[in-house]
Design a protein around this motif. Structure first.
Motif, PDB file in Angstrom:
ATOM      1  N   ASP A 201       0.834  -1.202   0.000  1.00 32.81           N
ATOM      2  CA  ASP A 201       0.000   0.000   0.000  1.00 32.81           C
ATOM      3  C   ASP A 201       0.864   1.244   0.000  1.00 32.81           C
ATOM      4  O   ASP A 201       2.089   1.161   0.159  1.00 32.81           O
ATOM      5  N   GLN A 202       0.208   2.381  -0.175  1.00 29.61           N
ATOM      6  CA  GLN A 202       0.860   3.687  -0.130  1.00 29.61           C
ATOM      7  C   GLN A 202       0.035   4.585   0.780  1.00 29.61           C
ATOM      8  O   GLN A 202      -1.194   4.506   0.786  1.00 29.61           O
ATOM      9  N   GLY A 203       0.714   5.417   1.569  1.00 30.86           N
ATOM     10  CA  GLY A 203       0.001   6.349   2.429  1.00 30.86           C
ATOM     11  C   GLY A 203       0.819   7.606   2.633  1.00 30.86           C
ATOM     12  O   GLY A 203       2.031   7.614   2.430  1.00 30.86           O
ATOM     13  N   TYR A 204       0.147   8.657   3.016  1.00 32.90           N
ATOM     14  CA  TYR A 204       0.813   9.936   3.219  1.00 32.90           C
ATOM     15  C   TYR A 204       1.289  10.046   4.667  1.00 32.90           C
ATOM     16  O   TYR A 204       0.542   9.795   5.606  1.00 32.90           O
ATOM     17  N   ASP A 205       2.555  10.410   4.843  1.00 35.71           N
ATOM     18  CA  ASP A 205       3.144  10.592   6.165  1.00 35.71           C
ATOM     19  C   ASP A 205       3.223  12.084   6.464  1.00 35.71           C
ATOM     20  O   ASP A 205       3.999  12.806   5.839  1.00 35.71           O
ATOM     21  N   GLN A 206       2.409  12.543   7.410  1.00 34.26           N
ATOM     22  CA  GLN A 206       2.353  13.966   7.739  1.00 34.26           C
ATOM     23  C   GLN A 206       3.678  14.470   8.301  1.00 34.26           C
ATOM     24  O   GLN A 206       4.073  15.598   8.050  1.00 34.26           O
ATOM     25  N   LEU A 207       4.382  13.637   9.065  1.00 33.76           N
ATOM     26  CA  LEU A 207       5.627  14.088   9.684  1.00 33.76           C
ATOM     27  C   LEU A 207       6.681  14.455   8.657  1.00 33.76           C
ATOM     28  O   LEU A 207       7.372  15.462   8.789  1.00 33.76           O
ATOM     29  N   SER A 208       6.830  13.644   7.622  1.00 35.14           N
ATOM     30  CA  SER A 208       7.840  13.925   6.595  1.00 35.14           C
ATOM     31  C   SER A 208       7.269  14.717   5.426  1.00 35.14           C
ATOM     32  O   SER A 208       8.015  15.226   4.599  1.00 35.14           O
ATOM     33  N   GLY A 209       5.949  14.794   5.351  1.00 38.06           N
ATOM     34  CA  GLY A 209       5.312  15.499   4.238  1.00 38.06           C
ATOM     35  C   GLY A 209       5.487  14.776   2.921  1.00 38.06           C
ATOM     36  O   GLY A 209       5.543  15.408   1.865  1.00 38.06           O
ATOM     37  N   SER A 210       5.558  13.452   2.974  1.00 38.27           N
ATOM     38  CA  SER A 210       5.763  12.676   1.750  1.00 38.27           C
ATOM     39  C   SER A 210       4.960  11.390   1.805  1.00 38.27           C
ATOM     40  O   SER A 210       4.489  10.976   2.860  1.00 38.27           O
ATOM     41  N   TYR A 211       4.834  10.777   0.643  1.00 39.26           N
ATOM     42  CA  TYR A 211       4.162   9.483   0.583  1.00 39.26           C
ATOM     43  C   TYR A 211       5.132   8.388   0.982  1.00 39.26           C
ATOM     44  O   TYR A 211       6.319   8.445   0.660  1.00 39.26           O
ATOM     45  N   LYS A 212       4.621   7.396   1.684  1.00 39.17           N
ATOM     46  CA  LYS A 212       5.394   6.231   2.105  1.00 39.17           C
ATOM     47  C   LYS A 212       4.752   4.986   1.504  1.00 39.17           C
ATOM     48  O   LYS A 212       3.546   4.938   1.295  1.00 39.17           O
TER      49      LYS A 212
END
Length: 98
Positions: free
Chosen positions: A59-70
């Motif tokens: 899966d793919q999700g957005y990481d608010q801490l890094s401001g990027s997709y993981k």
């Protein structure tokens, strides 16, 4: 709370829920890219060559801490240790990260 905050929390919670779901399915270990085509198991400090494990993108999700997709991956070591790898790119056995 404005709608941007609500959307940010929703995206973070989707990534977290996916990891929790995988942990509940037996992917108990957490892995980290350790360079030179190796993975490190954080729970037992075991090092694995990428070519010695099975890696699947889940899966793919957005990481608010890094401001990027993981990208969420599962790792199966072949000796019973199964776990999760979260990376900034898609990771495969053959190609590494891209």
């Amino acid at each position: 709370m404005n709608s941007l905050d609500k959307n940010t929390r929703k995206l973070n919670s989707l990534l977290t829920k996916r990891v929790i779901e995988l942990h509940s399915k037996g992917y108990d270990y957490d892995f980290l890219l350790s360079g030179n085509q190796h993975l490190l198991c954080l729970q037992n400090n075991t090092d694995f060559k990428v070519t010695d494990v099975n890696i699947n993108i889940i899966d793919q999700g957005y990481d608010q801490l890094s401001g990027s997709y993981k990208y969420v991956h599962t790792i199966d070591t072949g000796n019973g240790e199964r776990g999760v790898l979260i990376a900034e790119g898609i990771f495969t056995n053959e190609m590494g990260v891209y």
